[in-house]
Design an enzyme around this catalytic site. Structure first.
Site, mmCIF file in Angstrom:
data_model
loop_
_atom_site.group_PDB
_atom_site.id
_atom_site.type_symbol
_atom_site.label_atom_id
_atom_site.label_comp_id
_atom_site.label_asym_id
_atom_site.label_seq_id
_atom_site.Cartn_x
_atom_site.Cartn_y
_atom_site.Cartn_z
ATOM 1 N N GLY A 218 -2.765 2.881 -3.468
ATOM 2 C CA GLY A 218 -3.959 3.592 -3.893
ATOM 3 C C GLY A 218 -4.062 3.927 -5.357
ATOM 4 N N THR B 165 -3.970 1.780 7.392
ATOM 5 C CA THR B 165 -5.375 1.889 7.034
ATOM 6 C C THR B 165 -6.261 1.221 8.070
ATOM 7 O OG1 THR B 165 -4.816 1.877 4.687
ATOM 8 C CG2 THR B 165 -7.080 1.304 5.259
ATOM 9 N N THR C 164 -7.408 -1.467 1.155
ATOM 10 C CA THR C 164 -6.109 -0.959 1.569
ATOM 11 C C THR C 164 -5.069 -1.431 0.567
ATOM 12 O OG1 THR C 164 -4.490 -0.833 3.369
ATOM 13 C CG2 THR C 164 -5.632 -2.933 3.097
ATOM 14 N N GLY C 165 -4.067 -0.609 0.326
ATOM 15 C CA GLY C 165 -3.013 -1.001 -0.613
ATOM 16 C C GLY C 165 -2.448 0.195 -1.333
ATOM 17 N N ARG D 269 -0.338 14.261 -2.768
ATOM 18 C CA ARG D 269 -0.897 13.009 -3.267
ATOM 19 C C ARG D 269 -2.234 12.722 -2.596
ATOM 20 N NH1 ARG D 269 -1.417 7.886 -1.181
ATOM 21 N NH2 ARG D 269 -1.439 6.197 -2.692
ATOM 22 N N VAL D 270 -3.197 12.304 -3.384
ATOM 23 C CA VAL D 270 -4.480 11.859 -2.860
ATOM 24 C C VAL D 270 -4.574 10.367 -3.142
ATOM 25 C CG1 VAL D 270 -6.981 12.040 -3.046
ATOM 26 C CG2 VAL D 270 -5.568 14.092 -3.218
ATOM 27 N N GLY D 271 -4.795 9.600 -2.109
ATOM 28 C CA GLY D 271 -4.914 8.150 -2.270
ATOM 29 C C GLY D 271 -6.330 7.726 -2.582
ATOM 30 N N ASP D 272 -6.566 6.428 -2.475
ATOM 31 C CA ASP D 272 -7.863 5.867 -2.833
ATOM 32 C C ASP D 272 -8.908 5.975 -1.733
ATOM 33 O OD1 ASP D 272 -6.182 3.932 -1.481
ATOM 34 O OD2 ASP D 272 -7.749 2.471 -1.854
#
Length: 139
Positions: free
Chosen positions: A58, A4, A55-56, A32-35
């Site tokens: 999501g 990130t 970051t992390g 997959r869609v992250g944050d």
């Protein structure tokens, strides 16, 4: 590809912006869609309150609306941005089982960070021109 990259900035007119780009999660599920692209989860900015880039893991950041929650807590509880970030990252996120951290900026140009992992690459410069570069928690 390698992780990130997040940024928060304050311009001379007082506008706060935040942006987050991610390399994704290793072995993530297809589709997959992250944050990162979800405003309020991995990124959020409001001129009167803060800018946050996260970051992390999501899924946890999405469920907790981490970036927005930090700004909202600062406003509604009338606490400083660092305290609000620590409430969310060190308590709420940990209780959910989520790992990660944020870099944030308040309207006066103070840079804050909070993370619940061993380290988080980060750097910043505040309104007084003081710079920092860190990986691990400060001693």
């Amino acid at each position: 590809k390698y992780g990130t990259v997040g940024a928060v900035a304050l311009d001379k007119a007082g506008n706060i912006v935040a942006g987050t780009s991610t390399g994704g999660m290793t072995n993530k599920r297809y589709g997959r869609v992250g944050d990162a692209p979800i405003i309020g989860a991995g990124t959020y900015a409001a001129n009167a309150v803060c800018g946050i880039s996260a970051t992390g893991h999501g899924e946890y950041f999405i469920r907790a609306a981490v970036a927005h929650d930090i700004c909202a807590r600062s406003t509604y509880k009338n606490i400083n941005l660092q305290a609000a970030a620590d409430e969310v990252i060190q308590a709420k996120l940990v209780a959910m089982g989520g790992d990660g951290g944020i870099i944030g900026l308040n309207p006066t140009g103070e840079v804050i960070v909070s993370f619940n992992t061993t380290g988080m690459y980060r750097a910043g410069i505040n309104s007084r021109g003081e710079r920092f570069v860190r990986i691990y928690a400060e001693p």
